[in-house]
Design a protein around this motif. Sequence first.
Motif, PDB file in Angstrom:
ATOM      1  N   ILE A  80       0.838  -1.194   0.000  1.00  0.00           N
ATOM      2  CA  ILE A  80       0.000   0.000   0.000  1.00  0.00           C
ATOM      3  C   ILE A  80       0.876   1.248   0.000  1.00  0.00           C
ATOM      4  O   ILE A  80       0.733   2.127  -0.838  1.00  0.00           O
ATOM      5  CB  ILE A  80      -0.950   0.015   1.222  1.00  0.00           C
ATOM      6  N   HIS A  81       1.809   1.320   0.961  1.00  0.00           N
ATOM      7  CA  HIS A  81       2.750   2.450   0.977  1.00  0.00           C
ATOM      8  C   HIS A  81       3.926   2.124   1.904  1.00  0.00           C
ATOM      9  O   HIS A  81       3.881   1.168   2.696  1.00  0.00           O
ATOM     10  CB  HIS A  81       2.070   3.753   1.400  1.00  0.00           C
ATOM     11  N   THR A  82       4.964   2.958   1.803  1.00  0.00           N
ATOM     12  CA  THR A  82       6.138   2.850   2.682  1.00  0.00           C
ATOM     13  C   THR A  82       6.496   4.232   3.241  1.00  0.00           C
ATOM     14  O   THR A  82       7.665   4.521   3.497  1.00  0.00           O
ATOM     15  CB  THR A  82       7.342   2.262   1.922  1.00  0.00           C
ATOM     16  N   ASP A  83       5.497   5.062   3.446  1.00  0.00           N
ATOM     17  CA  ASP A  83       5.687   6.453   3.869  1.00  0.00           C
ATOM     18  C   ASP A  83       5.583   6.551   5.389  1.00  0.00           C
ATOM     19  O   ASP A  83       4.502   6.398   5.961  1.00  0.00           O
ATOM     20  CB  ASP A  83       4.634   7.334   3.199  1.00  0.00           C
ATOM     21  N   VAL A  84       6.709   6.795   6.036  1.00  0.00           N
ATOM     22  CA  VAL A  84       6.726   6.834   7.497  1.00  0.00           C
ATOM     23  C   VAL A  84       5.880   7.969   8.050  1.00  0.00           C
ATOM     24  O   VAL A  84       5.359   7.891   9.169  1.00  0.00           O
ATOM     25  CB  VAL A  84       8.180   6.919   8.018  1.00  0.00           C
ATOM     26  N   GLU A  85       5.702   9.040   7.278  1.00  0.00           N
ATOM     27  CA  GLU A  85       4.906  10.168   7.758  1.00  0.00           C
ATOM     28  C   GLU A  85       3.437   9.799   7.926  1.00  0.00           C
ATOM     29  O   GLU A  85       2.703  10.459   8.676  1.00  0.00           O
ATOM     30  CB  GLU A  85       5.059  11.355   6.804  1.00  0.00           C
ATOM     31  N   LYS A  86       3.000   8.747   7.247  1.00  0.00           N
ATOM     32  CA  LYS A  86       1.616   8.297   7.372  1.00  0.00           C
ATOM     33  C   LYS A  86       1.411   7.388   8.581  1.00  0.00           C
ATOM     34  O   LYS A  86       0.294   6.930   8.816  1.00  0.00           O
ATOM     35  CB  LYS A  86       1.187   7.564   6.101  1.00  0.00           C
ATOM     36  N   LEU A  87       2.487   7.153   9.330  1.00  0.00           N
ATOM     37  CA  LEU A  87       2.402   6.264  10.492  1.00  0.00           C
ATOM     38  C   LEU A  87       2.532   7.008  11.814  1.00  0.00           C
ATOM     39  O   LEU A  87       2.839   6.412  12.847  1.00  0.00           O
ATOM     40  CB  LEU A  87       3.490   5.186  10.418  1.00  0.00           C
ATOM     41  N   ALA A  88       2.305   8.302  11.784  1.00  0.00           N
ATOM     42  CA  ALA A  88       2.511   9.111  12.994  1.00  0.00           C
ATOM     43  C   ALA A  88       1.693   8.585  14.170  1.00  0.00           C
ATOM     44  O   ALA A  88       2.157   8.622  15.325  1.00  0.00           O
ATOM     45  CB  ALA A  88       2.154  10.565  12.697  1.00  0.00           C
ATOM     46  N   ASP A  89       0.494   8.089  13.913  1.00  0.00           N
ATOM     47  CA  ASP A  89      -0.361   7.609  15.003  1.00  0.00           C
ATOM     48  C   ASP A  89      -0.030   6.177  15.427  1.00  0.00           C
ATOM     49  O   ASP A  89      -0.541   5.695  16.446  1.00  0.00           O
ATOM     50  CB  ASP A  89      -1.832   7.669  14.587  1.00  0.00           C
ATOM     51  N   VAL A  90       0.822   5.507  14.654  1.00  0.00           N
ATOM     52  CA  VAL A  90       1.132   4.101  14.914  1.00  0.00           C
ATOM     53  C   VAL A  90       2.473   3.925  15.600  1.00  0.00           C
ATOM     54  O   VAL A  90       2.652   3.012  16.407  1.00  0.00           O
ATOM     55  CB  VAL A  90       1.110   3.299  13.594  1.00  0.00           C
TER      56      VAL A  90
END
Length: 297
Positions: A80-90
């Motif tokens: 789906i993606h490998t963008d760490v910025e999209k994991l801020a809540d995780v």
Amino acid sequence: MSAIQAISTAAEYVKAPLMYKGKVREIYDLGEYYLIVVTDRISAFDYVLSPAVPDKGNVLNQISKFWFEETSAIQPNHVIHTDVEKLADVLVEGSADLMKNRFMVTKKAERIDIECVVRGYITGGGWRQYQQTGQINGINLPEGLRKNERFAQPIFTPAAKNDVGHDEDIPFARMEELVGAELAAELREKSLRLYEYAHDYCAKHGIILADTKFEFGIVDGKVILIDEVFTPDSSRFWAQEKYALDIEIDGMDKEPVRTYLSNSDWDKNSEPAPLPAEVVEETSRRYRDILNRLVQG
């Protein structure tokens, strides 16, 4: 080397339930998707060894990311993606830099419990089978083949997956019994096409892709590529300058670990002692080298 932090587990950095912990990968449940984290753990002879190898997870994940993108036009995959910025809540605060190159957010696929192995050269376990029977996984082969010789055409030699211990080599007819003839034929065709594509790519970068293995899953009734792809953990890479017949070729992977353990007094039936620093360092260097040659070279 000491400045690079080795990650043995991601559990302290991820705020999501751990679904599965393999020898190297950890899968966390994000609800709609999975978060797959590649740690720096290293295994050999069915044991997870210590210490972890710095950079290994980063390298494996970046290589898989590259190949998933490179082959997506010929084979859809689970990324789906490998963008760490999209994991801020995780992710735990402050861990983004540690995690940014070692994860993928993926579709939740139903895994097909077959390891799809393609061999372009006769070596390793395939060579040992051939010496004993003249076959590999029930495939009759010409007499007089030499160790490391390239096949006229790559061969498909599946294995039934076991989550514990070794996967079991099986003939194609047995694979048909397990998953059905139509799906078996589809997986064989997809595997051979992927191997041939990557073999040609590697050749242009001074590398021989001797053999490899794939895992596939099903999403919405369609077969997709999952797990990892064309990494030193799932493939046998040789530097072209080291290629020769009738020898044991020094592979571009964790060969220093296997060589050290084979030459030690370890009985292979108990937890091995920690790896020496020089073995860990050389293994880390090899993983980085293949990343540089394949992806950045």
